[in-house]
Motif scaffolding. Structure first.
Motif, PDB file in Angstrom:
ATOM      1  N   ASN A  80      30.547   9.327 -13.499  1.00  0.00           N
ATOM      2  CA  ASN A  80      29.709   8.996 -14.646  1.00  0.00           C
ATOM      3  C   ASN A  80      29.696   7.498 -14.932  1.00  0.00           C
ATOM      4  N   ALA A  81      30.833   6.845 -14.815  1.00  0.00           N
ATOM      5  CA  ALA A  81      30.889   5.400 -15.058  1.00  0.00           C
ATOM      6  C   ALA A  81      30.102   4.635 -13.987  1.00  0.00           C
ATOM      7  N   VAL A  82      30.278   5.003 -12.737  1.00  0.00           N
ATOM      8  CA  VAL A  82      29.542   4.334 -11.650  1.00  0.00           C
ATOM      9  C   VAL A  82      28.039   4.591 -11.802  1.00  0.00           C
ATOM     10  N   GLY A  83      27.662   5.821 -12.101  1.00  0.00           N
ATOM     11  CA  GLY A  83      26.250   6.135 -12.301  1.00  0.00           C
ATOM     12  C   GLY A  83      25.642   5.353 -13.452  1.00  0.00           C
ATOM     13  N   CYS A  84      26.378   5.214 -14.537  1.00  0.00           N
ATOM     14  CA  CYS A  84      25.882   4.445 -15.684  1.00  0.00           C
ATOM     15  C   CYS A  84      25.752   2.962 -15.338  1.00  0.00           C
ATOM     16  N   ALA A  85      26.695   2.446 -14.565  1.00  0.00           N
ATOM     17  CA  ALA A  85      26.599   1.050 -14.126  1.00  0.00           C
ATOM     18  C   ALA A  85      25.354   0.862 -13.254  1.00  0.00           C
ATOM     19  N   MET A  86      25.113   1.815 -12.364  1.00  0.00           N
ATOM     20  CA  MET A  86      23.930   1.728 -11.513  1.00  0.00           C
ATOM     21  C   MET A  86      22.647   1.807 -12.340  1.00  0.00           C
ATOM     22  N   ILE A  87      22.657   2.623 -13.382  1.00  0.00           N
ATOM     23  CA  ILE A  87      21.497   2.712 -14.274  1.00  0.00           C
ATOM     24  C   ILE A  87      21.260   1.354 -14.948  1.00  0.00           C
ATOM     25  N   GLY A  88      22.335   0.710 -15.402  1.00  0.00           N
ATOM     26  CA  GLY A  88      22.198  -0.606 -16.031  1.00  0.00           C
ATOM     27  C   GLY A  88      21.575  -1.629 -15.097  1.00  0.00           C
ATOM     28  N   VAL A  89      22.063  -1.695 -13.874  1.00  0.00           N
ATOM     29  CA  VAL A  89      21.518  -2.645 -12.889  1.00  0.00           C
ATOM     30  C   VAL A  89      20.074  -2.283 -12.547  1.00  0.00           C
ATOM     31  N   PHE A  90      19.831  -1.014 -12.296  1.00  0.00           N
ATOM     32  CA  PHE A  90      18.500  -0.558 -11.917  1.00  0.00           C
ATOM     33  C   PHE A  90      17.472  -0.875 -12.996  1.00  0.00           C
ATOM     34  N   MET A  91      17.805  -0.631 -14.254  1.00  0.00           N
ATOM     35  CA  MET A  91      16.847  -0.895 -15.328  1.00  0.00           C
ATOM     36  C   MET A  91      16.543  -2.381 -15.467  1.00  0.00           C
ATOM     37  N   VAL A  92      17.551  -3.218 -15.264  1.00  0.00           N
ATOM     38  CA  VAL A  92      17.300  -4.664 -15.316  1.00  0.00           C
ATOM     39  C   VAL A  92      16.372  -5.071 -14.172  1.00  0.00           C
ATOM     40  N   ILE A  93      16.660  -4.587 -12.985  1.00  0.00           N
ATOM     41  CA  ILE A  93      15.842  -4.945 -11.821  1.00  0.00           C
ATOM     42  C   ILE A  93      14.405  -4.487 -12.004  1.00  0.00           C
ATOM     43  N   THR A  94      14.214  -3.255 -12.463  1.00  0.00           N
ATOM     44  CA  THR A  94      12.846  -2.732 -12.576  1.00  0.00           C
ATOM     45  C   THR A  94      12.093  -3.232 -13.803  1.00  0.00           C
ATOM     46  N   THR A  95      12.783  -3.838 -14.753  1.00  0.00           N
ATOM     47  CA  THR A  95      12.067  -4.383 -15.914  1.00  0.00           C
ATOM     48  C   THR A  95      11.951  -5.905 -15.867  1.00  0.00           C
ATOM     49  N   ASP A  96      12.958  -6.575 -15.334  1.00  0.00           N
ATOM     50  CA  ASP A  96      12.970  -8.037 -15.375  1.00  0.00           C
ATOM     51  C   ASP A  96      12.605  -8.715 -14.051  1.00  0.00           C
ATOM     52  N   VAL A  97      12.731  -8.010 -12.945  1.00  0.00           N
ATOM     53  CA  VAL A  97      12.589  -8.660 -11.645  1.00  0.00           C
ATOM     54  C   VAL A  97      11.422  -8.116 -10.843  1.00  0.00           C
TER      55      VAL A  97
ATOM     56  N   ARG B 149      20.182 -17.133 -10.459  1.00  0.00           N
ATOM     57  CA  ARG B 149      19.433 -17.312  -9.202  1.00  0.00           C
ATOM     58  C   ARG B 149      18.091 -17.972  -9.433  1.00  0.00           C
ATOM     59  N   THR B 150      17.524 -17.852 -10.633  1.00  0.00           N
ATOM     60  CA  THR B 150      16.200 -18.415 -10.903  1.00  0.00           C
ATOM     61  C   THR B 150      16.272 -19.840 -11.443  1.00  0.00           C
TER      62      THR B 150
END
Length: 160
Positions: A71-88, A158-159
């Motif tokens: 659950n912790a790893v999945g939630c971390a992946m959700i956090g990264v994924f949402m940033v990538i798909t909304t900000d990048v 990076r930007t």
């Protein structure tokens, strides 16, 4: 006059009249690909979670470390994924349902979390169950927050 049902399913197309039975099916047809990718992604995520439970089984009455970690790893992946798909990245419309809802929704397992707590309490390990309840909640929230913050920091670094 609109019924509660009509109000709950507002079409995105103003030309659809929900009082016409044939037109009520129109919004549902557009959702078929979304439902399909969520189902496929959910199956893949559930297989990954099942694999983790086979690799690191939890003995009866023990603290369910594997489920907490999943659950912790999945939630971390959700956090990264949402940033990538909304900000990048302007992702295809099916990427979020497939990976976010499907894969990560199938991988994280809050239903097993609830069953684990129930089994711990019923088997006389109420303190362990309460500790697990709190630890999973805190770990999941901390993981999604920390991963999203780290992803945003990395992107801004990076930007610049």
């Amino acid at each position: 006059m609109k019924t509660r049902r009509d109000q709950a399913i507002e079409p995105t197309d103003p030309d659809i009249d929900l009082s016409v039975p044939a037109q009520r099916r129109e919004p549902a047809r557009g959702q078929a690909p979304v439902i399909a990718v969520v189902a496929v992604g959910g199956g893949l995520g559930a297989i990954a979670r099942f694999g983790a439970s086979l690799l690191w089984p939890t003995p009866a009455g023990a603290f369910p470390w594997t489920t907490l970690l999943v659950n912790a790893v999945g939630c971390a992946m959700i956090g990264v994924f949402m940033v990538i798909t909304t900000d990048v990245w302007a992702a295809h419309r099916l990427v979020r349902p497939f990976f976010g809802t499907g894969v990560l929704g199938g991988f994280t397992t809050f239903s097993t979390y609830a069953v684990d707590i129930q089994h711990l309490v019923q088997s006389g390990h109420a303190r362990t169950g309460l500790a697990y309840l709190a630890a999973t909640l805190l770990a999941a929230l901390a993981a999604v927050w920390a991963a999203a913050a780290a992803a945003r920091r990395l992107i801004s670094w990076r930007t610049t």
